[in-house]
Design an enzyme around this catalytic site. Sequence first.
Site, PDB file in Angstrom:
ATOM      1  N   SER A 178       0.788  -1.230   0.000  1.00  0.00           N
ATOM      2  CA  SER A 178       0.000   0.000   0.000  1.00  0.00           C
ATOM      3  C   SER A 178       0.818   1.277   0.000  1.00  0.00           C
ATOM      4  O   SER A 178       0.259   2.366  -0.161  1.00  0.00           O
ATOM      5  CB  SER A 178      -0.948   0.008   1.200  1.00  0.00           C
ATOM      6  OG  SER A 178      -0.241  -0.180   2.405  1.00  0.00           O
ATOM      7  N   SER A 192      13.112 -10.433   9.113  1.00  0.00           N
ATOM      8  CA  SER A 192      13.704  -9.132   9.404  1.00  0.00           C
ATOM      9  C   SER A 192      15.099  -9.287   9.975  1.00  0.00           C
ATOM     10  O   SER A 192      15.653 -10.381  10.033  1.00  0.00           O
ATOM     11  CB  SER A 192      12.799  -8.348  10.356  1.00  0.00           C
ATOM     12  OG  SER A 192      13.203  -7.005  10.426  1.00  0.00           O
ATOM     13  N   TYR A 245       7.647  -7.375  17.039  1.00  0.00           N
ATOM     14  CA  TYR A 245       7.898  -7.473  15.597  1.00  0.00           C
ATOM     15  C   TYR A 245       8.993  -8.498  15.317  1.00  0.00           C
ATOM     16  O   TYR A 245       8.840  -9.386  14.465  1.00  0.00           O
ATOM     17  CB  TYR A 245       8.294  -6.098  15.074  1.00  0.00           C
ATOM     18  CG  TYR A 245       8.775  -6.068  13.649  1.00  0.00           C
ATOM     19  CD1 TYR A 245       7.879  -6.155  12.585  1.00  0.00           C
ATOM     20  CD2 TYR A 245      10.135  -5.956  13.352  1.00  0.00           C
ATOM     21  CE1 TYR A 245       8.309  -6.121  11.283  1.00  0.00           C
ATOM     22  CE2 TYR A 245      10.576  -5.927  12.044  1.00  0.00           C
ATOM     23  CZ  TYR A 245       9.677  -6.007  11.012  1.00  0.00           C
ATOM     24  OH  TYR A 245      10.121  -5.979   9.722  1.00  0.00           O
ATOM     25  N   ILE A 300       8.728  -1.806  -0.068  1.00  0.00           N
ATOM     26  CA  ILE A 300       9.247  -3.026  -0.683  1.00  0.00           C
ATOM     27  C   ILE A 300       8.147  -3.759  -1.444  1.00  0.00           C
ATOM     28  O   ILE A 300       8.377  -4.283  -2.545  1.00  0.00           O
ATOM     29  CB  ILE A 300       9.876  -3.937   0.393  1.00  0.00           C
ATOM     30  CG1 ILE A 300      11.139  -3.281   0.966  1.00  0.00           C
ATOM     31  CG2 ILE A 300      10.219  -5.310  -0.189  1.00  0.00           C
ATOM     32  CD1 ILE A 300      11.754  -4.047   2.127  1.00  0.00           C
TER      33      ILE A 300
END
Length: 277
Positions: free
Chosen positions: A26, A176, A189, A31
């Site tokens: 969006s 990540s 996260y 990325i």
Amino acid sequence: MSAAVGGTVAGVAPLSGRVALVTGASRRVGIGAAIARRLVADGAAVLLHGWEPHDAEQPWGADADGLRSLASSLASDGARVAVAVADLVDPAAPRALVSSALDEFGGLDIVVANHARSVPWAPLSELTASEIDLSYAVNTRSTLLLVKEFAAVRAAAAELATPGADTTGRVVLLTSGQVHGPMPAEIPYAASKAALAGMTPSLAAALAPHSTVNCVNPGPTDTGWASDAVLDDVKLPFGRWGRPEDAANLIAWLAGPEGGWVTGQVISSDGGWSLRR
């Protein structure tokens, strides 16, 4: 000899006839958008997913109508593109996304799970059960359910395929930076993304021989979220941060015919993040 153009051989689109779902697309500087552009350039039809309310909660804000603007831009160049808006905290959303791809394009060959719930500041001292649950719901649970739905599609496609035809699908997950270094300020996260890296071999075994499954760590990537101070503070061996296109190039290769013998791998495309001094 044919000339190489944008990762393809001139006149041949390696993903022609293939359908991809790219989640988390969006923001046009992100990325996910770069992945979509590259897959379209390689000939794929793409279902773009996004959830703008998450972006709006971040310090860098939402890209107003970014998802549809990206789709419009790609379609203006003749690509087959569609849009799906869904909150992946909803356990029904993964099945709905796969169904949307089937309805729009009649099939689904590639899933790139780029979406993520990010909390800019979530150290151990401020950890809450609700944030842990929400991060796992969006980053981990939805991805596993998405892979489950995709696996059923690929198994069905294999049963209907002409003998000898290559019906192998592709799944690319995104993890990540905790792969190579600690992220103590982003515990929920990092934990939920680490789970994806840890699950990659098991998912690859579960989906074989109908699909490959790999996981990409893009490392520090300049998508407009980092301040100048942060950009200057984190030094990589090549003297710059990653660009969204860097991760997209690797993901396109994994999604293409040349990536068909690579599965169960966690691969970093991070400009040597682990080599920094």
